[in-house]
Design an enzyme around this catalytic site. Sequence first.
Site, PDB file in Angstrom:
ATOM      1  N   GLU A 186      12.226  16.864  16.303  1.00  0.00           N
ATOM      2  CA  GLU A 186      13.028  16.696  15.092  1.00  0.00           C
ATOM      3  C   GLU A 186      13.821  17.939  14.731  1.00  0.00           C
ATOM      4  O   GLU A 186      14.506  17.964  13.705  1.00  0.00           O
ATOM      5  CB  GLU A 186      12.120  16.273  13.930  1.00  0.00           C
ATOM      6  CG  GLU A 186      11.523  14.889  14.165  1.00  0.00           C
ATOM      7  CD  GLU A 186      10.630  14.405  13.043  1.00  0.00           C
ATOM      8  OE1 GLU A 186       9.982  15.257  12.379  1.00  0.00           O
ATOM      9  OE2 GLU A 186      10.577  13.183  12.825  1.00  0.00           O
ATOM     10  N   HIS A 219      10.639  19.571   6.244  1.00  0.00           N
ATOM     11  CA  HIS A 219      10.520  18.121   6.476  1.00  0.00           C
ATOM     12  C   HIS A 219       9.051  17.755   6.348  1.00  0.00           C
ATOM     13  O   HIS A 219       8.199  18.336   7.038  1.00  0.00           O
ATOM     14  CB  HIS A 219      11.039  17.736   7.859  1.00  0.00           C
ATOM     15  CG  HIS A 219      10.660  16.335   8.268  1.00  0.00           C
ATOM     16  ND1 HIS A 219      10.898  15.247   7.460  1.00  0.00           N
ATOM     17  CD2 HIS A 219      10.044  15.855   9.372  1.00  0.00           C
ATOM     18  CE1 HIS A 219      10.457  14.156   8.059  1.00  0.00           C
ATOM     19  NE2 HIS A 219       9.917  14.496   9.221  1.00  0.00           N
ATOM     20  N   HIS A 246       5.842  14.623   5.520  1.00  0.00           N
ATOM     21  CA  HIS A 246       5.389  13.248   5.420  1.00  0.00           C
ATOM     22  C   HIS A 246       4.470  13.154   4.196  1.00  0.00           C
ATOM     23  O   HIS A 246       3.441  12.480   4.233  1.00  0.00           O
ATOM     24  CB  HIS A 246       4.629  12.828   6.684  1.00  0.00           C
ATOM     25  CG  HIS A 246       5.438  12.912   7.933  1.00  0.00           C
ATOM     26  ND1 HIS A 246       4.876  12.763   9.188  1.00  0.00           N
ATOM     27  CD2 HIS A 246       6.760  13.124   8.147  1.00  0.00           C
ATOM     28  CE1 HIS A 246       5.810  12.885  10.122  1.00  0.00           C
ATOM     29  NE2 HIS A 246       6.959  13.116   9.509  1.00  0.00           N
ATOM     30  N   TYR A 282      14.513  19.150 -13.931  1.00  0.00           N
ATOM     31  CA  TYR A 282      14.229  19.999 -12.766  1.00  0.00           C
ATOM     32  C   TYR A 282      14.575  19.293 -11.463  1.00  0.00           C
ATOM     33  O   TYR A 282      14.988  19.934 -10.497  1.00  0.00           O
ATOM     34  CB  TYR A 282      12.766  20.451 -12.811  1.00  0.00           C
ATOM     35  CG  TYR A 282      12.484  21.170 -14.098  1.00  0.00           C
ATOM     36  CD1 TYR A 282      12.893  22.490 -14.277  1.00  0.00           C
ATOM     37  CD2 TYR A 282      11.899  20.500 -15.167  1.00  0.00           C
ATOM     38  CE1 TYR A 282      12.692  23.145 -15.484  1.00  0.00           C
ATOM     39  CE2 TYR A 282      11.701  21.147 -16.378  1.00  0.00           C
ATOM     40  CZ  TYR A 282      12.095  22.468 -16.531  1.00  0.00           C
ATOM     41  OH  TYR A 282      11.922  23.098 -17.721  1.00  0.00           O
ATOM     42  N   HIS A 297       9.757   7.151   6.520  1.00  0.00           N
ATOM     43  CA  HIS A 297       9.477   8.383   7.261  1.00  0.00           C
ATOM     44  C   HIS A 297       9.147   9.541   6.316  1.00  0.00           C
ATOM     45  O   HIS A 297       8.032  10.045   6.334  1.00  0.00           O
ATOM     46  CB  HIS A 297      10.686   8.707   8.153  1.00  0.00           C
ATOM     47  CG  HIS A 297      10.474   9.807   9.111  1.00  0.00           C
ATOM     48  ND1 HIS A 297      11.214   9.923  10.270  1.00  0.00           N
ATOM     49  CD2 HIS A 297       9.640  10.875   9.111  1.00  0.00           C
ATOM     50  CE1 HIS A 297      10.820  10.992  10.942  1.00  0.00           C
ATOM     51  NE2 HIS A 297       9.876  11.598  10.256  1.00  0.00           N
TER      52      HIS A 297
END
Length: 213
Positions: A74, A93, A95, A120, A160
């Site tokens: 990725e 990134h 999960h 925020y 994802h």
Amino acid sequence: MSEYSLRLELVNIARSMFERGYSSGGAGNLSLRLPDGNLLATPTNSSFGDLDPARLSKVDMDGNHLDGDKPSKEVLMHIAMYKARPDAGGIVHLHSAYLTALSCVDGLDPTNCLPPITPYYVMRVGKLPLVPYIRPGDPRMADEVGRLAVDHSAVLLANHGPVISGKDLRSAMFNAEELEDTARLYFTLQNSKMRTLTDEQVAELEQVFKGKL
């Protein structure tokens, strides 16, 4: 900051996120931009909890592996976001539970997956567009991330999880934490009458805080 210091910073940030439940197993990946223009990234199948600073993946902006362990498949979407956002110095990134759950919800607004619940969220992220589902590692994912990243500091990959940038990795971590908290609030308020910020309030925040966080 020297490359060695940046390696230690990446490892420390990754461990902090692991210990606080933002990543489990080998899920997710981090990267930062080095002073020489190359990138440091978490290796494939590595855990945020036990990274070795000497074994971090080093790649160039064309995705060529320069040093360290093999990079995550990725890393290409990280590169695409850096190219679209020249001021970005770090990318997260995840999960993480709430944002990944959000990415599985049907009928999301593809231009902004979360309403402006708090100032925020608006100040740190602004809007969170949706990337339609693409298999992890498919080069088309990098293309879609890059296309949206021109105008957005974060995107949500359908089914994802999120990809979030910042001026450096520490800022990207803060942005990721704010985004995960906003998703948690979104699900917490599902059975309540939710009051969101008005268009005028959002516009004021964008005017006052744009580019300052």
